[in-house]
Write an enzyme that holds these catalytic residues in place. Structure first.
Site: not given
Length: 244
Positions: A141, A145, A50, A128, A77
């Site tokens: 997000y 990234k 987790d 990303s 990843n």
């Protein structure tokens, strides 16, 4: 090729998508591969994880060393995405995204460094294109990234003299099961496929194996003079200017 014979690799989020393709590629090239994610992995030795729990990363590294005795390659990843703009996102959701996407890789790297020093190992972080640009509603997000890209450079600078390399790969639209299911949920999936192919100069979306091929190169000894770099794998999407 047998570039990873005798080497041990850990791939987080290795049960599906890009992580699965990376784990398979490294194993095909001789690596002893472990994965870590929620739930069991039927194809690889794995550890339940987790990544919102700050104690999880160090425990996973300890388990890999206990079983394999060494660590040569770390692939960060595992990640998550939440749909929300800045004004719609709660502090708890913001912090969860940063914890999973940025803090967990930091803690994994921190725990892995003593072992990677011994093997002159390699780290590859999966960033990303949204660490370089942004789609709507992806504030946390994108921030996480972009932070992961920055962490990649910092680790490369701080630990290069110890023989440790750190690079990142920034995928664009890749045909993972999650993305394919998203397309199939659209009112007109065929139209969506045509539209999304059109924004890529290569005329199509990507395959997880294409990301895995670059990751394997960066993790291998033949990339020994490559570190601190962010490699975009997006079919030319970020290079293409929109039409007026």
């Amino acid at each position: 090729m047998n570039r990873f014979a005798g080497k041990t690799a850990l791939v987080t989020g290795g049960r599906s998508g890009i992580g699965r393709a990376i784990a398979q590629r490294l194993r095909d090239e001789g690596a002893n591969v472990y994965t870590a994610q929620r739930g069991a992995d039927d194809d690889f030795p794995s550890f339940p994880a987790d990544f919102s729990d700050p104690d999880s990363p160090a425990r996973i590294i300890e388990q890999v060393i206990a079983q394999a005795g060494q660590l040569d390659v770390l692939i960060n990843n595992a990640g998550m995405m939440q749909e929300a703009s800045v004004d719609d996102m709660s502090l708890a959701d913001w912090q969860r995204s940063l914890t999973v996407n940025l803090t967990a890789p930091f803690l994994l790297i921190q725990a892995a460094l003593p072992h990677l020093r011994k093997t002159k190992g390699s780290i590859v972080n999966i960033g990303s294109v949204e660490g370089l640009g942004s789609n709507p509603g992806h504030a946390a997000y994108c921030a996480s990234k972009a932070g992961l890209h920055g962490l990649t450079r910092a680790v490369a600078v701080d630990h290069g003299a110890e023989g440790i390399r750190c690079n990142a790969v920034a995928p664009g639209w890749i045909d993972t099961d999650l993305n394919l299911d998203f397309i199939d949920s659209m009112d007109d999936p065929d139209a969506f496929r045509r539209d999304i192919a059109r924004i890529h100069p290569v005329g199509r979306t990507g395959d997880p194996k294409e990301v895995a091929a670059l990751v394997a190169f960066l993790a291998a000894e033949e990339a020994g003079f490559v570190t601190g770099q962010i490699y975009t794998v997006d079919g030319g999407r970020m290079a293409k200017l929109s039409l007026p």
